[in-house]
Scaffold this active site. Structure first.
Site, PDB file in Angstrom:
ATOM      1  N   HIS A  55      34.087 -12.081 -52.621  1.00 36.96           N
ATOM      2  CA  HIS A  55      34.324 -10.126 -52.977  1.00 36.96           C
ATOM      3  C   HIS A  55      33.274  -9.312 -52.447  1.00 36.96           C
ATOM      4  O   HIS A  55      32.598  -8.256 -53.199  1.00 36.96           O
ATOM      5  CB  HIS A  55      34.748 -10.196 -54.443  1.00 36.96           C
ATOM      6  CG  HIS A  55      35.431 -10.548 -55.082  1.00 36.96           C
ATOM      7  ND1 HIS A  55      35.794 -10.984 -56.426  1.00 36.96           N
ATOM      8  CD2 HIS A  55      36.995 -10.786 -54.435  1.00 36.96           C
ATOM      9  CE1 HIS A  55      36.923 -10.877 -56.344  1.00 36.96           C
ATOM     10  NE2 HIS A  55      37.526 -11.481 -55.071  1.00 36.96           N
ATOM     11  N   CYS A 113      26.166   6.728 -42.694  1.00 32.37           N
ATOM     12  CA  CYS A 113      25.896   6.098 -41.920  1.00 32.37           C
ATOM     13  C   CYS A 113      25.553   6.198 -40.780  1.00 32.37           C
ATOM     14  O   CYS A 113      25.671   6.932 -39.734  1.00 32.37           O
ATOM     15  CB  CYS A 113      27.583   5.299 -41.369  1.00 32.37           C
ATOM     16  SG  CYS A 113      27.500   4.134 -39.991  1.00 32.37           S
ATOM     17  N   GLY A 126      34.019 -19.799 -65.813  1.00 33.44           N
ATOM     18  CA  GLY A 126      33.168 -17.787 -65.753  1.00 33.44           C
ATOM     19  C   GLY A 126      34.211 -16.815 -65.107  1.00 33.44           C
ATOM     20  O   GLY A 126      33.701 -16.409 -65.382  1.00 33.44           O
ATOM     21  N   ALA A 145      27.882 -21.778 -69.558  1.00 34.00           N
ATOM     22  CA  ALA A 145      28.170 -22.079 -68.333  1.00 34.00           C
ATOM     23  C   ALA A 145      26.652 -22.686 -67.740  1.00 34.00           C
ATOM     24  O   ALA A 145      25.889 -23.842 -67.959  1.00 34.00           O
ATOM     25  CB  ALA A 145      28.138 -21.013 -67.151  1.00 34.00           C
ATOM     26  N   TYR A 149      27.487   2.067 -58.598  1.00 33.29           N
ATOM     27  CA  TYR A 149      26.670   0.967 -58.205  1.00 33.29           C
ATOM     28  C   TYR A 149      25.399   0.445 -58.412  1.00 33.29           C
ATOM     29  O   TYR A 149      24.670  -0.224 -57.961  1.00 33.29           O
ATOM     30  CB  TYR A 149      27.208   0.688 -56.577  1.00 33.29           C
ATOM     31  CG  TYR A 149      28.635   0.060 -56.633  1.00 33.29           C
ATOM     32  CD1 TYR A 149      29.037  -1.158 -56.742  1.00 33.29           C
ATOM     33  CD2 TYR A 149      30.065   1.050 -56.779  1.00 33.29           C
ATOM     34  CE1 TYR A 149      29.906  -1.558 -56.740  1.00 33.29           C
ATOM     35  CE2 TYR A 149      31.126   0.294 -56.905  1.00 33.29           C
ATOM     36  CZ  TYR A 149      31.548  -1.023 -56.404  1.00 33.29           C
ATOM     37  OH  TYR A 149      32.527  -1.413 -56.869  1.00 33.29           O
ATOM     38  N   VAL A 180      28.935 -10.165 -57.266  1.00 35.93           N
ATOM     39  CA  VAL A 180      28.380  -9.861 -55.751  1.00 35.93           C
ATOM     40  C   VAL A 180      27.862  -9.470 -56.236  1.00 35.93           C
ATOM     41  O   VAL A 180      26.561  -8.869 -55.726  1.00 35.93           O
ATOM     42  CB  VAL A 180      29.398  -8.610 -55.822  1.00 35.93           C
ATOM     43  CG1 VAL A 180      30.961  -8.861 -55.751  1.00 35.93           C
ATOM     44  CG2 VAL A 180      29.208  -7.543 -57.045  1.00 35.93           C
ATOM     45  N   ASP A 181      26.634 -10.438 -57.375  1.00 35.83           N
ATOM     46  CA  ASP A 181      25.756 -10.204 -57.332  1.00 35.83           C
ATOM     47  C   ASP A 181      24.337 -10.629 -56.327  1.00 35.83           C
ATOM     48  O   ASP A 181      22.670 -11.150 -56.740  1.00 35.83           O
ATOM     49  CB  ASP A 181      24.975 -10.786 -59.141  1.00 35.83           C
ATOM     50  CG  ASP A 181      25.501 -11.703 -60.285  1.00 35.83           C
ATOM     51  OD1 ASP A 181      24.940 -13.170 -58.243  1.00 35.83           O
ATOM     52  OD2 ASP A 181      26.156 -12.078 -60.562  1.00 35.83           O
ATOM     53  N   ASN A 205      34.172 -22.319 -69.585  1.00 37.50           N
ATOM     54  CA  ASN A 205      34.518 -21.066 -69.900  1.00 37.50           C
ATOM     55  C   ASN A 205      34.268 -20.833 -71.518  1.00 37.50           C
ATOM     56  O   ASN A 205      34.677 -21.276 -72.383  1.00 37.50           O
ATOM     57  CB  ASN A 205      36.114 -20.330 -70.121  1.00 37.50           C
ATOM     58  CG  ASN A 205      36.331 -18.878 -68.917  1.00 37.50           C
ATOM     59  OD1 ASN A 205      36.070 -18.007 -70.028  1.00 37.50           O
ATOM     60  ND2 ASN A 205      36.905 -18.489 -68.679  1.00 37.50           N
ATOM     61  N   CYS A 250      27.870   6.314 -37.965  1.00 39.89           N
ATOM     62  CA  CYS A 250      29.249   7.183 -36.852  1.00 39.89           C
ATOM     63  C   CYS A 250      28.933   8.413 -38.205  1.00 39.89           C
ATOM     64  O   CYS A 250      30.077   9.080 -38.007  1.00 39.89           O
ATOM     65  CB  CYS A 250      30.698   6.619 -37.181  1.00 39.89           C
ATOM     66  SG  CYS A 250      30.894   5.939 -39.127  1.00 39.89           S
TER      67      CYS A 250
HETATM   68  P1  NAD Z   1      36.081 -11.432 -65.799  1.00 38.74           P
HETATM   69  O1  NAD Z   1      35.175 -10.891 -65.778  1.00 38.74           O
HETATM   70  O2  NAD Z   1      37.462 -11.142 -65.539  1.00 38.74           O
HETATM   71  O3  NAD Z   1      35.679 -11.926 -66.421  1.00 38.74           O
HETATM   72  C1  NAD Z   1      34.772 -13.444 -67.155  1.00 38.74           C
HETATM   73  C2  NAD Z   1      35.262 -14.518 -67.892  1.00 38.74           C
HETATM   74  O4  NAD Z   1      34.205 -15.349 -68.187  1.00 38.74           O
HETATM   75  C3  NAD Z   1      35.945 -14.139 -69.148  1.00 38.74           C
HETATM   76  O5  NAD Z   1      37.194 -15.493 -69.129  1.00 38.74           O
HETATM   77  C4  NAD Z   1      34.972 -14.339 -70.266  1.00 38.74           C
HETATM   78  O6  NAD Z   1      35.680 -15.913 -71.655  1.00 38.74           O
HETATM   79  C5  NAD Z   1      34.365 -16.112 -69.390  1.00 38.74           C
HETATM   80  N1  NAD Z   1      32.482 -15.747 -69.862  1.00 38.74           N
HETATM   81  C6  NAD Z   1      31.633 -15.077 -70.582  1.00 38.74           C
HETATM   82  N2  NAD Z   1      30.741 -15.421 -70.849  1.00 38.74           N
HETATM   83  C7  NAD Z   1      30.237 -16.083 -69.977  1.00 38.74           C
HETATM   84  C8  NAD Z   1      29.625 -17.464 -70.472  1.00 38.74           C
HETATM   85  N3  NAD Z   1      28.732 -17.013 -70.778  1.00 38.74           N
HETATM   86  N4  NAD Z   1      29.531 -19.049 -70.060  1.00 38.74           N
HETATM   87  C9  NAD Z   1      30.830 -19.025 -69.252  1.00 38.74           C
HETATM   88  N5  NAD Z   1      31.980 -18.116 -69.628  1.00 38.74           N
HETATM   89  C10 NAD Z   1      31.964 -17.029 -69.451  1.00 38.74           C
HETATM   90  O7  NAD Z   1      35.598 -12.332 -64.330  1.00 38.74           O
HETATM   91  P2  NAD Z   1      35.911 -12.556 -62.923  1.00 38.74           P
HETATM   92  O8  NAD Z   1      37.009 -12.924 -63.520  1.00 38.74           O
HETATM   93  O9  NAD Z   1      34.790 -13.340 -62.061  1.00 38.74           O
HETATM   94  O10 NAD Z   1      36.542 -11.385 -62.266  1.00 38.74           O
HETATM   95  C11 NAD Z   1      36.503 -10.454 -63.131  1.00 38.74           C
HETATM   96  C12 NAD Z   1      35.820  -9.918 -61.187  1.00 38.74           C
HETATM   97  O11 NAD Z   1      34.566  -8.936 -61.354  1.00 38.74           O
HETATM   98  C13 NAD Z   1      35.512  -9.903 -59.762  1.00 38.74           C
HETATM   99  O12 NAD Z   1      35.992  -9.842 -58.927  1.00 38.74           O
HETATM  100  C14 NAD Z   1      34.135  -9.943 -59.496  1.00 38.74           C
HETATM  101  O13 NAD Z   1      33.720  -9.694 -58.323  1.00 38.74           O
HETATM  102  C15 NAD Z   1      33.981  -8.925 -60.086  1.00 38.74           C
HETATM  103  N6  NAD Z   1      32.310  -8.754 -61.139  1.00 38.74           N
HETATM  104  C16 NAD Z   1      31.613  -9.249 -60.896  1.00 38.74           C
HETATM  105  C17 NAD Z   1      30.343  -9.232 -61.486  1.00 38.74           C
HETATM  106  C18 NAD Z   1      29.054 -10.371 -60.873  1.00 38.74           C
HETATM  107  O14 NAD Z   1      28.330 -10.292 -59.674  1.00 38.74           O
HETATM  108  N7  NAD Z   1      28.219 -10.966 -61.391  1.00 38.74           N
HETATM  109  C19 NAD Z   1      29.801  -8.624 -62.948  1.00 38.74           C
HETATM  110  C20 NAD Z   1      31.242  -8.197 -63.298  1.00 38.74           C
HETATM  111  C21 NAD Z   1      32.862  -7.991 -62.170  1.00 38.74           C
END
Ligand code: NAD
Length: 254
Positions: A131, A159, A199, A243, A75, A115-116, A225, A162
């Site tokens: 998330h 923490c 996405g 996107a 992380y 989460v970014d 997507n 605690c």
């Molecule tokens: P995922 O990784 O499962 O899927 C990503 C999707 O984005 C895919 O369907 C892919 O085809 C599409 N994609 C990739 N590049 C793209 C673009 N430039 N434009 C449009 N679409 C694009 O992600 P998810 O569905 O969000 O689920 C996975 C989990 O991962 C979530 O719970 C999330 O919390 C976590 N996560 C978050 C981040 C972040 O905060 N940026 C990064 C990685 C994972």
């Protein structure tokens, strides 16, 4: 990079028209919207120091209990990447869409699985974070949210209230989503006249059910997507591409 079907421009105009007429819009974003900001999705293989791991091995309470330092370091590495990332035209287009809705008195709800914090960095407000947020931490035992922590040492901090270990304030695989955030997101999906899903692989539950809830409630569902997903066949419009290119086009036309 992605082939644009010949009739996609005409379809974008129709989708923009639906957005322009809607009195309520909800948007669900996933990791794909941040890919063009340099943040890898979970479907992308982990890279560098982490190439031998899968996200599912690290993003769980069991993984943290077994090796807190390993999970903390993953992380910390991801937080560094997020700190360097900037919102891209996709994030900015959604901020512009929210502003346009507000100017004409339409409802707008932005729900993210990310989460970014990049939507907020792009100027979006009232973002529903399903998330959590990687930049916040909480303690493992009692969920105290802690504002200040030391990311520099590499050691897992404790923490101050605690004494239990601190962990990122994100929802790990196998954990429940924050109840109020999920309830708010479900209401928005049910009430939306137009629902945009951007996405997201539409595989991670319960967020994956939100666009289907919108379909069942009669919304015009627009998917943006890079690839196809389980939502593609059910969506009224499904646009293949990045996107950061498609969202500005949609929003400019509406
Ligand atoms: P995922 O990784 O499962 O899927 C990503 C999707 O984005 C895919 O369907 C892919 O085809 C599409 N994609 C990739 N590049 C793209 C673009 N430039 N434009 C449009 N679409 C694009 O992600 P998810 O569905 O969000 O689920 C996975 C989990 O991962 C979530 O719970 C999330 O919390 C976590 N996560 C978050 C981040 C972040 O905060 N940026 C990064 C990685 C994972």
């Amino acid at each position: 990079m992605y082939g644009m079907p010949p009739d996609q421009d005409a379809q974008i105009s129709q989708a923009a028209d639906a957005l322009r007429r809607a009195s309520s819009i909800a948007v669900l974003t996933g990791a794909g919207i941040s890919a063009e900001s340099g943040i890898p999705t979970f479907r992308d293989a982990l890279t560098g120091l982490w190439e031998n791991f899968r996200a599912e091995q690290l993003a769980t309470p069991e993984a943290f209990l077994a090796d807190p330092k390993l999970v903390w370091e993953w992380y910390a590495w991801r937080r560094q990447r997020v700190a360097l990332a900037r919102p891209n035209p996709g994030h900015l287009a959604l901020t512009a869409l929210a502003n346009a809705c507000s100017a004409r008195g339409a409802g707008f709800t932005l729900i993210t699985q990310n989460v970014d914090g990049l939507h907020q960095a792009a100027g979006s407000t009232d973002v529903i974070e399903l998330h959590g947020n990687i930049c916040r931490v909480k303690c493992f035992e009692r969920q105290h949210v802690i504002e200040q922590f030391d990311d520099a040492t590499g050691a897992v901090p404790s923490c101050p209230l605690c004494g239990s270990l601190l962990r990122p304030d994100v929802v790990w695989f196998g954990e429940s989503l924050p109840e109020a955030a999920l309830a708010h997101a479900m209401r928005a999906a049910r009430d939306a006249e137009v629902f945009i899903s951007v996405g997201t692989s539409t595989l991670v539950e319960p967020a994956a059910s939100l666009p289907f809830l919108a379909v069942r409630s009669g919304a015009v569902v627009i998917e943006v997507n890079a690839g196809t997903t389980p939502l593609t066949a059910a969506a009224r419009f499904s646009f293949r591409g990045q996107a950061g290119m498609l969202l500005p086009q949609l929003v400019e036309e509406c």
